[in-house]
Design a protein around this motif. Structure first.
Motif, PDB file in Angstrom:
ATOM      1  N   TRP A  81       0.811  -1.207   0.000  1.00  0.00           N
ATOM      2  CA  TRP A  81       0.000   0.000   0.000  1.00  0.00           C
ATOM      3  C   TRP A  81       0.851   1.267   0.000  1.00  0.00           C
ATOM      4  O   TRP A  81       0.386   2.329  -0.417  1.00  0.00           O
ATOM      5  N   TYR A  82       2.085   1.151   0.426  1.00  0.00           N
ATOM      6  CA  TYR A  82       2.967   2.325   0.416  1.00  0.00           C
ATOM      7  C   TYR A  82       3.149   2.855  -0.997  1.00  0.00           C
ATOM      8  O   TYR A  82       3.269   4.070  -1.198  1.00  0.00           O
ATOM      9  N   GLN A  83       3.147   1.950  -1.983  1.00  0.00           N
ATOM     10  CA  GLN A  83       3.359   2.389  -3.360  1.00  0.00           C
ATOM     11  C   GLN A  83       2.261   3.338  -3.807  1.00  0.00           C
ATOM     12  O   GLN A  83       2.526   4.334  -4.485  1.00  0.00           O
ATOM     13  N   LEU A  84       1.024   3.067  -3.447  1.00  0.00           N
ATOM     14  CA  LEU A  84      -0.080   3.958  -3.783  1.00  0.00           C
ATOM     15  C   LEU A  84       0.077   5.297  -3.057  1.00  0.00           C
ATOM     16  O   LEU A  84      -0.166   6.362  -3.641  1.00  0.00           O
ATOM     17  N   GLU A  85       0.513   5.256  -1.815  1.00  0.00           N
ATOM     18  CA  GLU A  85       0.694   6.480  -1.038  1.00  0.00           C
ATOM     19  C   GLU A  85       1.775   7.370  -1.643  1.00  0.00           C
ATOM     20  O   GLU A  85       1.586   8.588  -1.792  1.00  0.00           O
ATOM     21  N   ILE A  86       2.890   6.777  -2.033  1.00  0.00           N
ATOM     22  CA  ILE A  86       3.989   7.587  -2.572  1.00  0.00           C
ATOM     23  C   ILE A  86       3.654   8.084  -3.979  1.00  0.00           C
ATOM     24  O   ILE A  86       4.073   9.174  -4.387  1.00  0.00           O
ATOM     25  N   GLN A  87       2.831   7.315  -4.720  1.00  0.00           N
ATOM     26  CA  GLN A  87       2.383   7.788  -6.032  1.00  0.00           C
ATOM     27  C   GLN A  87       1.491   9.020  -5.873  1.00  0.00           C
ATOM     28  O   GLN A  87       1.565   9.967  -6.660  1.00  0.00           O
ATOM     29  N   ALA A  88       0.641   9.011  -4.846  1.00  0.00           N
ATOM     30  CA  ALA A  88      -0.229  10.159  -4.586  1.00  0.00           C
ATOM     31  C   ALA A  88       0.595  11.375  -4.172  1.00  0.00           C
ATOM     32  O   ALA A  88       0.328  12.505  -4.613  1.00  0.00           O
TER      33      ALA A  88
END
Length: 519
Positions: free
Chosen positions: A434-441
């Protein structure tokens, strides 16, 4: 007294043979040691000759085909770069000219053409090394970690530098192609970004202001963002990814178009409506853009790799799905599918798959295509009108929103079965990260704010010295007032005498003479 050693005939023969063997072995070992270096060198030379024959490079100087050069990858990268270049000239030039009103066709195409040329010059002077230079010119240190912010803005035109193996970014990263190939490949990306941005300010921007704006914007906005997300800079170091420019190119272009439209101001009240004057030009431009995108996403791995093939396939899957989804939206809300709508959907599909192309699988590419054919549609027709900003061709929705959609879905769909070929360990929220979605945002927000602020500020500064919008009298005439030429000769007959300086009368006289001769 020492004992006498007596040797009979047989003993003497044995001793002589033994000494001869020892002398031969010693001499041979010395000879072998002396020749070892030469033999090794000869073997290496032979191997290089065999490799040169296999690669069909035997006829070139050895310096032209160094051991680090992958000739197949170099060939693909030069081809991919040319495909991307064709997306701008003539692709976007034709597309924008066709979507514009007839009297602005030349101006629309020339804004694209000029931007392509201007970016190359600033790219060679400072843009490339600011966006891809090694080591970092500006960096910050946090918890003993150095984060790259910008490369050294130095020229990239020295022969020895251009011939060297590509090494870029604060990492540094290396690619088995010449730096000259990589400079050109990254240039066509840098060029298409302001080219796309132009769609937000067509049909009213002062061309002289555009000439000043493009090179400055490329250096101040594009190069830094490229360093953060393409070259391994601070957003990359935090874990954000952008396979081929969903953020670096399309969010930059879309948000830049919104800020520029706000700064330049709206078109004439009577002209604030899209009037595509040539659908064949629109289709021709869109076709070049679509197929040129194979180089756009297929070239990002830096060579002829498995991931390049996956990226090309995903690009076309998402584009097809998005074009159909957009057409269905048109049919649901407007009751008819349109060519302009279909091409718009194709472009939003190309944009949205760009940050994800080499990270996702085929069914995920279809889902990204469906999202890009619907969410940007809603943004263009439901959200943008509420902003009351005259974004001529809806660049903010078709590129900015589509780029953000694709970037966020990359954080969801990044498939480790695919990413192993280019970025081992990368996985999206669907696969437990889920970190990947957070850093993309976070990356989307950073690019949005930085781009909008710098674009708006830069244009406000330019506006202090030169008008950002053409005069109403020039807008009333169009291309002839801007450039002294028109796309279609019949337009001259519709211009006022004051605009043509008597040329209109000459055209009428020629037509009259031609008619008399025909009679």
């Amino acid at each position: 007294m020492p004992k006498k050693i007596s040797l009979n005939g047989k003993s003497l023969i044995k001793l002589t043979i033994t000494l001869s063997i020892v002398i031969f072995v010693i001499a041979f070992s010395h000879l072998t040691a002396a020749q070892t270096t030469n033999i090794t060198s000869d073997i290496q030379s032979l191997n290089q000759s065999i490799l040169a024959l296999e690669n069909h490079t035997a006829d070139y100087p050895s310096a032209a085909v160094p051991s680090w050069l992958d000739t197949g990858s170099n060939a693909w990268m030069l081809t991919a770069a040319t495909f991307v270049g064709l997306q701008s000239v003539p692709g976007v030039a034709l597309y924008y000219a066709g979507l514009s009103k007839k009297k602005y066709a030349v101006n629309s195409a020339l804004m694209v053409f000029y931007a392509f040329a201007a970016v190359l010059i600033v790219w060679m002077i400072a843009g490339y090394n600011a966006g891809f230079g090694y080591p970092a010119f500006i960096h910050i240190n946090i918890n003993n970690t150095s984060y790259g912010i910008l490369g050294y803005p130095l020229p990239a035109w020295l022969g020895s530098y251009e011939a060297h193996q590509t090494i870029y970014g604060p990492g540094p990263s290396a690619v088995d192609i010449p730096t000259s190939t990589y400079i050109f490949f990254q240039f066509v990306f840098a060029a298409i970004t302001p080219v796309l941005l132009a769609g937000g300010v067509l049909e009213r921007m002062n061309f002289k202001a555009w000439m000043i704006f493009v090179p400055l914007w490329s250096l101040l906005v594009y190069s830094p963002v490229a360093y953060w997300l393409f070259a391994g800079g601070w957003l990359n170091q935090l874990g954000a990814v952008d396979f081929s420019g969903g953020y670096v190119i399309h969010v930059d272009a879309g948000v830049g178009a919104l800020a520029a439209a706000l700064a330049v101001g709206p078109r004439l009240a009577s002209e604030r409506k899209l009037e595509a004057h040539s659908l064949p030009l629109v289709l021709a431009g869109a076709g070049l853009i679509w197929l040129g995108w194979d180089g756009f996403n297929g070239g990002d791995p830096g060579g002829a790799t498995i991931d390049a093939a996956i990226a090309v396939l995903n690009t076309n899957i998402a584009t097809a799905a998005s074009a159909i989804a957009w057409m269905l939206m048109d049919m649901a809300f407007f009751k008819k599918p349109t060519l302009v709508g279909a091409t718009s959907g194709a472009i939003t599909g190309l944009v949205a798959i760009t940050p994800a192309a080499g990270y996702v699988n085929g069914w995920e590419a279809i889902l990204i295509g469906i999202a890009s054919g619907t969410i940007p549609w809603l943004s263009l027709y439901k959200f943008e009108p509420k902003l009351k900003v005259d974004d001529t061709l809806g660049v903010f929705s078709t590129h900015g929103i589509a780029g953000i959609v694709g970037g966020l879905l990359t954080g969801v769909f990044a498939d480790p079965n695919v990413t192993q070929y280019i970025d081992s360990g990368l996985r999206g929220a669907l696969y437990g990260n889920w970190y990947q979605l957070e850093i993309q945002a976070l990356a989307a927000a950073v690019v949005f704010v930085y781009d909008f602020a710098i674009t708006l500020g830069l244009l406000k500064l330019i506006g202090l010295f030169i008008p950002l919008q053409a005069k109403p009298t020039e807008l009333a005439v169009g291309d002839y007032a801007f450039h002294g030429e028109v796309a279609y000769s019949e337009l001259l007959a519709t211009l006022p005498e004051s605009a043509t300086g008597g040329e209109k009368a000459e055209v009428k006289e020629e037509e009259k003479e031609g008619g008399e001769k025909k009679k």
